[in-house]
Design a protein around this motif. Structure first.
Motif, PDB file in Angstrom:
ATOM      1  N   GLY A   1      18.566  49.293  21.910  1.00  0.00           N
ATOM      2  CA  GLY A   1      19.487  50.417  21.995  1.00  0.00           C
ATOM      3  C   GLY A   1      20.941  49.993  21.990  1.00  0.00           C
ATOM      4  O   GLY A   1      21.264  48.810  21.819  1.00  0.00           O
ATOM      5  N   SER A   2      21.808  50.983  22.195  1.00  0.00           N
ATOM      6  CA  SER A   2      23.250  50.749  22.135  1.00  0.00           C
ATOM      7  C   SER A   2      23.951  51.382  23.336  1.00  0.00           C
ATOM      8  O   SER A   2      23.477  52.378  23.896  1.00  0.00           O
ATOM      9  CB  SER A   2      23.839  51.350  20.860  1.00  0.00           C
TER      10      SER A   2
ATOM     11  N   ARG B   1      28.310  51.854  24.746  1.00  0.00           N
ATOM     12  CA  ARG B   1      29.728  51.608  24.483  1.00  0.00           C
ATOM     13  C   ARG B   1      30.470  51.622  25.798  1.00  0.00           C
ATOM     14  O   ARG B   1      30.467  52.631  26.515  1.00  0.00           O
ATOM     15  CB  ARG B   1      30.300  52.668  23.550  1.00  0.00           C
TER      16      ARG B   1
ATOM     17  N   ARG C   1      26.264  41.520  17.155  1.00  0.00           N
ATOM     18  CA  ARG C   1      25.685  42.661  17.875  1.00  0.00           C
ATOM     19  C   ARG C   1      26.743  43.474  18.612  1.00  0.00           C
ATOM     20  O   ARG C   1      26.639  44.695  18.707  1.00  0.00           O
ATOM     21  CB  ARG C   1      24.632  42.177  18.872  1.00  0.00           C
ATOM     22  N   PHE C   2      27.748  42.792  19.133  1.00  0.00           N
ATOM     23  CA  PHE C   2      28.799  43.445  19.907  1.00  0.00           C
ATOM     24  C   PHE C   2      30.094  43.462  19.105  1.00  0.00           C
ATOM     25  O   PHE C   2      30.379  42.530  18.349  1.00  0.00           O
ATOM     26  CB  PHE C   2      29.058  42.706  21.220  1.00  0.00           C
ATOM     27  N   THR C   3      30.875  44.514  19.311  1.00  0.00           N
ATOM     28  CA  THR C   3      32.180  44.629  18.665  1.00  0.00           C
ATOM     29  C   THR C   3      33.211  45.072  19.688  1.00  0.00           C
ATOM     30  O   THR C   3      33.033  46.102  20.353  1.00  0.00           O
ATOM     31  CB  THR C   3      32.154  45.637  17.515  1.00  0.00           C
TER      32      THR C   3
ATOM     33  N   GLN D   1      31.528  47.899  21.914  1.00  0.00           N
ATOM     34  CA  GLN D   1      30.357  48.521  21.330  1.00  0.00           C
ATOM     35  C   GLN D   1      29.227  47.498  21.322  1.00  0.00           C
ATOM     36  O   GLN D   1      29.367  46.427  20.724  1.00  0.00           O
ATOM     37  CB  GLN D   1      30.644  48.993  19.899  1.00  0.00           C
ATOM     38  N   MET D   2      28.150  47.831  21.994  1.00  0.00           N
ATOM     39  CA  MET D   2      27.027  46.902  22.135  1.00  0.00           C
ATOM     40  C   MET D   2      25.803  47.489  21.435  1.00  0.00           C
ATOM     41  O   MET D   2      25.301  48.548  21.842  1.00  0.00           O
ATOM     42  CB  MET D   2      26.733  46.669  23.618  1.00  0.00           C
ATOM     43  N   ASN D   3      25.364  46.823  20.385  1.00  0.00           N
ATOM     44  CA  ASN D   3      24.192  47.243  19.630  1.00  0.00           C
ATOM     45  C   ASN D   3      23.078  46.217  19.758  1.00  0.00           C
ATOM     46  O   ASN D   3      23.315  45.080  20.169  1.00  0.00           O
ATOM     47  CB  ASN D   3      24.549  47.435  18.152  1.00  0.00           C
ATOM     48  N   SER D   4      21.882  46.637  19.397  1.00  0.00           N
ATOM     49  CA  SER D   4      20.718  45.736  19.440  1.00  0.00           C
ATOM     50  C   SER D   4      20.631  45.020  20.786  1.00  0.00           C
ATOM     51  O   SER D   4      20.453  43.795  20.841  1.00  0.00           O
ATOM     52  CB  SER D   4      20.794  44.715  18.293  1.00  0.00           C
ATOM     53  N   LEU D   5      20.758  45.775  21.837  1.00  0.00           N
ATOM     54  CA  LEU D   5      20.771  45.187  23.179  1.00  0.00           C
ATOM     55  C   LEU D   5      19.453  44.528  23.515  1.00  0.00           C
ATOM     56  O   LEU D   5      18.375  45.001  23.105  1.00  0.00           O
ATOM     57  CB  LEU D   5      21.126  46.258  24.203  1.00  0.00           C
TER      58      LEU D   5
ATOM     59  N   ASP E   1      20.935  40.750  28.064  1.00  0.00           N
ATOM     60  CA  ASP E   1      22.287  41.297  28.153  1.00  0.00           C
ATOM     61  C   ASP E   1      22.523  42.017  29.492  1.00  0.00           C
ATOM     62  O   ASP E   1      23.653  42.424  29.779  1.00  0.00           O
ATOM     63  CB  ASP E   1      22.546  42.288  27.015  1.00  0.00           C
TER      64      ASP E   1
END
Length: 120
Positions: free
Chosen positions: A16-17, A19, A66-68, A81-85, A89
């Motif tokens: 999941g993601s 922010r 994965r993170f921006t 922004q954290m994706n593909s957690l 993490d």
């Protein structure tokens, strides 16, 4: 007293993601860098991502791709922004701001931390 206000943490399933947001006081000027760190139980606090006033970014190897990190200089805000957690993490995430106070002098400020939990 400088207070950084963080938001956006929570519980999410793996993949999941989330922010994260961090607001620094608008009266803070000469911010040279903003960033996010994290600390898992029993571990030291480690850098996750940093962004300079010019927009240059650096990421921990574990979150690259994965993170921006991004920032809004006008609002003194920084985002993560954290994706593909992943479960690894899971940690308390802290906002960090560095403010120039003179030649080679910097004041550092921390947020109170926001919990991110990733379930498997």
């Amino acid at each position: 007293q400088v207070q950084l206000v963080e938001s956006g943490g929570g519980l999410v399933q793996a993949g999941g993601s989330l922010r994260l947001s961090c607001a620094a006081p608008r009266r803070l000027v000469s911010i040279v860098a903003m960033g996010w760190y994290r600390q898992a139980p029993g571990n030291q606090r480690d850098v996750v991502a940093l962004i300079t006033s010019g927009g240059s970014t650096n990421y921990a190897d574990s979150v690259k791709g994965r993170f921006t990190i991004s920032r809004d200089n006008a609002k003194n805000m920084v985002y993560l922004q954290m994706n593909s957690l992943k479960p690894e993490d899971t940690a308390i995430y802290y906002c960090n701001v560095n403010v120039s106070t003179g030649y080679k002098m910097v004041d550092e400020y921390w947020g109170q931390g926001t919990q991110v939990t990733v379930s498997s």
